[in-house]
Structure formats: C-alpha cells, structure tokens
Design a protein around this motif. Structure first.
Motif, mmCIF file in Angstrom:
data_model
loop_
_atom_site.group_PDB
_atom_site.id
_atom_site.type_symbol
_atom_site.label_atom_id
_atom_site.label_comp_id
_atom_site.label_asym_id
_atom_site.label_seq_id
_atom_site.Cartn_x
_atom_site.Cartn_y
_atom_site.Cartn_z
ATOM 1 N N ASN A 510 0.888 0.134 -13.636
ATOM 2 C CA ASN A 510 1.645 -0.901 -14.341
ATOM 3 C C ASN A 510 1.405 -2.240 -13.647
ATOM 4 O O ASN A 510 1.782 -2.430 -12.483
ATOM 5 N N LEU A 511 0.795 -3.186 -14.352
ATOM 6 C CA LEU A 511 0.425 -4.460 -13.731
ATOM 7 C C LEU A 511 1.624 -5.228 -13.187
ATOM 8 O O LEU A 511 1.510 -5.954 -12.202
ATOM 9 N N VAL A 512 2.783 -5.069 -13.817
ATOM 10 C CA VAL A 512 3.974 -5.760 -13.320
ATOM 11 C C VAL A 512 4.478 -5.104 -12.038
ATOM 12 O O VAL A 512 4.987 -5.770 -11.132
ATOM 13 N N ALA A 513 4.314 -3.783 -11.940
ATOM 14 C CA ALA A 513 4.803 -3.063 -10.760
ATOM 15 C C ALA A 513 3.873 -3.205 -9.558
ATOM 16 O O ALA A 513 4.319 -3.095 -8.411
ATOM 17 N N ILE A 514 2.603 -3.447 -9.809
ATOM 18 C CA ILE A 514 1.618 -3.449 -8.712
ATOM 19 C C ILE A 514 1.966 -4.434 -7.589
ATOM 20 O O ILE A 514 1.912 -4.070 -6.408
ATOM 21 N N PRO A 515 2.345 -5.701 -7.868
ATOM 22 C CA PRO A 515 2.702 -6.590 -6.757
ATOM 23 C C PRO A 515 3.882 -6.057 -5.936
ATOM 24 O O PRO A 515 3.899 -6.205 -4.709
ATOM 25 N N LEU A 516 4.865 -5.434 -6.607
ATOM 26 C CA LEU A 516 6.006 -4.864 -5.886
ATOM 27 C C LEU A 516 5.549 -3.750 -4.950
ATOM 28 O O LEU A 516 5.929 -3.706 -3.773
ATOM 29 N N LEU A 517 4.719 -2.841 -5.480
ATOM 30 C CA LEU A 517 4.246 -1.710 -4.685
ATOM 31 C C LEU A 517 3.360 -2.170 -3.541
ATOM 32 O O LEU A 517 3.420 -1.633 -2.430
ATOM 33 N N LEU A 518 2.563 -3.173 -3.805
ATOM 34 C CA LEU A 518 1.724 -3.755 -2.761
ATOM 35 C C LEU A 518 2.609 -4.336 -1.655
ATOM 36 O O LEU A 518 2.374 -4.105 -0.462
ATOM 37 N N GLY A 519 3.644 -5.066 -2.066
ATOM 38 C CA GLY A 519 4.553 -5.672 -1.097
ATOM 39 C C GLY A 519 5.357 -4.656 -0.310
ATOM 40 O O GLY A 519 5.746 -4.900 0.836
ATOM 41 N N LEU A 520 5.605 -3.472 -0.907
ATOM 42 C CA LEU A 520 6.338 -2.412 -0.218
ATOM 43 C C LEU A 520 5.443 -1.625 0.734
ATOM 44 O O LEU A 520 5.944 -0.804 1.511
ATOM 45 N N GLY A 521 4.132 -1.856 0.649
ATOM 46 C CA GLY A 521 3.218 -1.232 1.608
ATOM 47 C C GLY A 521 2.441 -0.041 1.101
ATOM 48 O O GLY A 521 1.837 0.694 1.891
ATOM 49 N N LEU A 522 2.419 0.185 -0.219
ATOM 50 C CA LEU A 522 1.681 1.324 -0.765
ATOM 51 C C LEU A 522 0.195 1.206 -0.412
ATOM 52 O O LEU A 522 -0.399 0.133 -0.517
ATOM 53 N N ASP A 523 -0.408 2.334 -0.014
ATOM 54 C CA ASP A 523 -1.796 2.329 0.444
ATOM 55 C C ASP A 523 -2.793 2.703 -0.648
ATOM 56 O O ASP A 523 -3.945 2.271 -0.620
ATOM 57 N N GLU A 524 -2.357 3.555 -1.581
ATOM 58 C CA GLU A 524 -3.266 4.064 -2.604
ATOM 59 C C GLU A 524 -2.558 4.055 -3.949
ATOM 60 O O GLU A 524 -1.398 4.469 -4.050
ATOM 61 N N PHE A 525 -3.257 3.576 -4.978
ATOM 62 C CA PHE A 525 -2.708 3.495 -6.328
ATOM 63 C C PHE A 525 -3.565 4.389 -7.225
ATOM 64 O O PHE A 525 -4.754 4.139 -7.385
ATOM 65 N N SER A 526 -2.964 5.426 -7.810
ATOM 66 C CA SER A 526 -3.712 6.330 -8.683
ATOM 67 C C SER A 526 -3.221 6.167 -10.108
ATOM 68 O O SER A 526 -2.016 6.250 -10.376
ATOM 69 N N MET A 527 -4.144 5.981 -11.053
ATOM 70 C CA MET A 527 -3.775 5.587 -12.420
ATOM 71 C C MET A 527 -4.778 6.108 -13.421
ATOM 72 O O MET A 527 -5.771 6.752 -13.046
#
Length: 578
Positions: A510-527
């Motif tokens: 989700n493009l809107v969620a990605i900045p939040l997850l990035l800011g929270l420190g997520l290392d890997e995004f699977s989509m």
C-alpha cells in the motif's frame, strides 16, 4: 453514467464497445442403454484427447504473447484433463446414470464450480473459471459448436463480456482489444492476471455490464480505479487522453527502476520482494523487478487436487522458484497454512464454529507430523539451490516454535544420515499475525531468525473483525493506531535481538502505508508483483528521516482516516503514483 467495478489491470481505454454475451447452451439430457453408455465413455475419452491437443496449442499462443509464466495456467488445464476429479468423475456419471457425455459433463462441472465458488478464498473462487473454460471447450467438441474468435475485430474495441476464460484471454489481440470489462471476476482471476501480463486495461466484477451496453457505445475504461464511463463527454475524453499519455510516461519511468536498489533519497536500502502461490508467479515477480520472494503460499500446491502433493512434486516447485531468482535472493517459503478459509477435500478436518480461530496452520502441522515432515524435507532439499528460508504460520506461543523446530531438527538428521544436501545455515522465521505473538515478540525474537508480519490476519484479530464480513469490513484498518503500535513493538523487539523484520500482508504494498512502515523500521516489504516498481519509485523519492518523523507523529493520532490523510498530505508524490 459511471459503472463501478474492480480495477483488474491498470491503464485506460477509450473507444467503442463490442458486447460478447455468454449464450448459455441448453444441455440436452439423453438416457442411454448400458452398452450405449460404455460407447459414450469411449467417445468422451476421444474428445478429451482432442481438448488436450487444443489446450497445448493455446498454451503455445500464450507463451508467445505473454511468456512462460502465463502459459503455465494451461499446464494446470492439461493436468485437470488427465485428472479423475473432473474427467474421471464425468465418465463415472455417464456409466452410473446411463446418460450422454454432455449432460454428465454439465453435472460434474456444476458441482466443481459450486464447490470452489463456495470457499471464502478469492484465489480458490477463481479456480471455478478453469472448470468453466474446460467445460466450454469439451462441450463445443462434443456438439461440434464453433468457437468464437476474439482477434477478428476490424478496429480497436473495448470488449464487454460476462467473463473471459483463460483460453479467451490467451487469444486476445492487443492491437484490436484496447481493454475489457466483465460482469464477474476479481483481481486474482486468470483473466485479470493475463490482462496485467499483456498490459491490457481491464475492469471486472461489473455485475450486469453486458445488459447495460450495446455494440458501438463509446466508453472510457479506467483500469486504475475500476470505473467504466458510458457515453463520456468531450471534456471527459480529453481529460482521459491526458491521463493515458501520463500513464504511458509513468510506465516508462517505472521501467528504469527494474534493476535498481530499493533505496531512499538519504541512502537507506530495504528489500522489495513478492508474494506468490506457485512457481509461475515467481517468474512474473522476477519480470516485475522483485528482489526475491517474501511469501510462498505453499497451500496452493495442495489445493485443487485429489491427494497430497508428493515430496518430489513439492521439491521441484520450491527448487524452480529458488532457481528463478538465484542464490543471492531470498525465497521465504511458508509451511502449510491450511484451515480457516482454506480446506482440503482429502484431509478430513472437523467442522468448526470459528475456523479462523481453530485447528489450522502450525496447529495442524504439529499434529500431522508425517505431512509436515514431507514438506520440510522438500523445502530443505530445495535450499541447496538458492537462498531458501522457512517460515512457520500462525505461531502464538514459543512452545509452538520450539515444537516445530524439534520436528525440523529430526528431518535434518534424516537428510544428514541419507547424505542429502541442504543449506545447514538456512534461516527459520515465523509469521507474526496473532496479537499474543506480538506481546511476546521479545521472547520469540531470541529463538526465531526473522519475523514476517501478516497484516491481513493481524488486523482482523486485533480489531475482532472478520475481513470476509461486509458488515464489519469498515473495521479492517491496517493504519489504525492500535495496529501501527503492534507493528512498532514487533520491529523494535526483533531489532533489539539483531533480527530482521518483513511484512507479507497487503499493507506492505500500500503506497500510503509504505512511508509509515519505512519510518517504523521495516526491513523487507513483500507484495504483489505488480506493486513492486511503484513501491520502489516511491522509496526513491522520500527520505528515511522524513518517514521516521511522520511515523512518530502518526502513532499519536486517533483514527486510521486521520493517519492516512496525514501521510498523503506529507508525501504528495504518493498521489502521482496511485
């Protein structure tokens, strides 16, 4: 007039429609004598052999137009035509009821379609299309009916139909079909998958669009929003021509990022990987720029068949995915996640009042140890061919993790004794999808090699809202403050132990969620594969510093809507990519 459907393949089409109605053929039921029924079985067998040859020809057409991964769809059709569940059962009905092949075929198809459409799983719902496709083909051969061609239009049209079978989709001519819209279907239907592969804009699930439109009606098809604009104004046509031009430019920009690293403007790099259900999906993910596989949903290897897949069948599937990406790219294979909305006919599970909270996933595998060991052996063997990782689903307690690892240790010992190669340093992680696991993630992080957050289930368990229930669907909020706080807790606890964290739920793409997850420190995004390049482009246009600041503020907000609007206002580039 604007008709609302499901956006199945992005892009825009403007032009006249051609309405292709699915004329239901009345199947005549004939009573046969016993000798005639035996002869009818022979006739049906000959027709099945003809159908197999036709499907092989269509498979080659699909391979030429769309590549190997989409041609694999027809491999499953060929397997079904050799399978007792469909062909064998039709022969049985002919003999049991002494009826003609057309009637027996219609009866068996109806049973299978009803079975798959009755499952609470979109992927399995779409399996019904396979049987409709094969029924249509076999019925045509049995009766001598001529198949309509979808490549003979004199000018580019927007095709309007009830549904497009995989065979129909493979025969589409991109120069003559500018887009298509259907009454039924979803984003995971074969027609939608093929439309994305062929880059033909598509809208599905419009319910009765074939009844509302007539040949020659001018429409605008918006495969990005799911809108079908009927009799558009000159102003709307002009506006959409601009959108079409901008979409083409954006696609060209996305292509530049195909082999780029997923790095922010201030130099922070993450992994963008894909969710898949079979080896064919892996080829598509690789073609779409994924850096690996973050979730291989292995249950789909078990479904739609009459018995368990063998160790060798599983090994070949896992090995193919590993070899598609090579040894430098991660392949996270989730062990069998059956139960809940996913059932196996040949595994007789008890009926449950609430299967989502019941006997499923790791809970089942820890009981069915022979089944579990077979899968673990296949995964371990495949690990010799790539950077394979094992992930256990539905872990709620550290006791379950230890029990699963004990079985894994037994399998490793058996392979060692047999002298069979595997990666002895293979990582073993868990899905975090139960709030209980979040609350003890500090303990789990000491024994798991990595976490992957399954937001689809984590959200519904956190919000106590069944994601299949329309009445409470408004509570399915990945960006609810409570969910975001759980995600933060998981990431912080894992990082404290030096472990990496991924996410394999829909939220990760989700493009809107990605900045939040990035800011929270997520290392890997699977989509999904189609989401990888837009996500990478977004990453390249924002900074980790800004993402951290926005995430910190968002965690203090009170509603999901407030958070979503705040993120979109903070990063205007999101709107350009949506």
């Amino acid at each position: 007039m604007i008709l609302k459907g499901i956006a199945a393949a992005p892009g825009y089409a403007i032009g006249p429609v051609f309405v292709m109605k699915d004329n239901q053929v009345k199947v005549e039921r004939k009573t046969l004598s016993a000798p005639e029924a035996k002869a009818e079985v022979v006739r049906f067998s000959e027709i099945v052999n003809q159908a197999i040859e036709q499907v092989k020809e269509i498979q080659e057409q699909a391979r030429e137009k769309m590549g190997d991964e989409q041609a694999e769809i027809f491999e499953s059709h060929i397997l079904v035509l050799h399978d007792d569940e469909f062909v064998g059962r039709t022969k049985e009905v002919i003999l049991e009821k002494n009826i003609n092949a057309e009637a027996a075929l219609a009866e068996v198809t109806e049973e299978l379609v009803a079975f798959f459409e009755g499952m609470d799983n979109e992927y399995m719902n779409e399996r019904a299309a396979d049987f409709r496709d094969l029924n249509k083909r076999l019925h045509g051969l049995l009766t001598g009916a001529k198949q309509a061609s979808l490549s003979d239009f004199e000018e580019p049209v927007v095709l309007i139909t009830d549904d497009l079978t995989p065979s129909d989709s493979a025969q589409l001519d991109r120069d003559r079909v500018a887009g298509f819209a259907t009454n039924i279907g979803g984003r995971t239907s074969h027609s939608a998958i093929m439309a994305r592969s062929m880059e033909i804009p598509a809208v599905v699930g419009l319910k009765d669009v074939t009844e509302q439109l007539h040949d020659g009606d001018i429409v605008i098809l918006d495969g990005t929003t799911g809108d079908l604009i009927v009799h558009p104004s000159d102003e709307q046509i002009a506006a959409y021509r601009v959108k079409k031009e901008n979409f083409a430019k954006r696609k060209a920009e996305f292509h530049k990022y195909m082999n780029a690293a997923s790095t922010t403007v201030d130099g922070h790099t993450v992994e963008l990987v894909a969710n898949i259900g079979n080896p064919g999906d892996a080829h598509n993910a690789h073609k779409n720029g994924a850096e690996g596989i973050g979730l291989f949903r292995t249950e789909f290897l078990y479904m739609g068949r009459p018995n368990f897949p063998t160790e060798e069948e599983q090994f070949e599937a896992y090995k193919e995915v590993a070899e598609t990406f090579g040894k430098d790219h991660p392949i996270v294979i989730r062990t069998l996640d059956i139960g809940g909305d996913k059932e196996l006919d040949y595994l007789e599970l008890p009926k449950e009042m609430n299967p989502f909270l019941g006997y499923r996933a790791i809970r089942l595998c820890l009981d069915e140890t022979d089944m579990f060991k077979t899968q673990l052996r296949a995964i371990l063997r495949a690990s010799a061919f790539g950077n394979v990782k094992i992930m256990y689903p539905m872990i709620a307690t550290i006791v379950e993790l230890r029990a699963a690892n004990a079985i894994l240790a037994e399998v490793k010992a058996e392979l060692d004794t047999a002298g069979i190669a595997y990666n002895k340093n293979l990582e073993v992680g868990i899905m975090i999808e139960i709030p209980a696991a979040v609350l003890v993630s500090d303990q789990l992080a000491k024994e798991a090699d990595f976490f992957s957050i399954g937001t689809n289930d984590l959200v519904q368990y956190t919000m106590a809202a069944d994601r299949m229930n329309e009445k409470v669907s408004h509570l399915t909020q990945p960006m609810n403050p409570s969910v975001l706080r759980l995600i933060r807790m998981v990431i912080e606890n894992a990082h404290r132990e030096g472990k990496w964290v991924g996410m394999c739920g829909e939220m990760a793409g989700n493009l809107v969620a990605i900045p939040l997850l990035l800011g929270l420190g997520l290392d890997e995004f699977s989509m999904s594969a189609s989401s990888v390049l837009p996500a990478r482009v977004l990453m390249s246009k924002i900074s980790l510093a800004d993402a951290k600041e926005i995430a910190a503020k968002a965690l203090d907000m009170q509603t999901a809507d407030e958070i979503q609007q705040f993120v979109q206002d903070s990063f205007p580039v999101i709107e350009e990519l949506l």
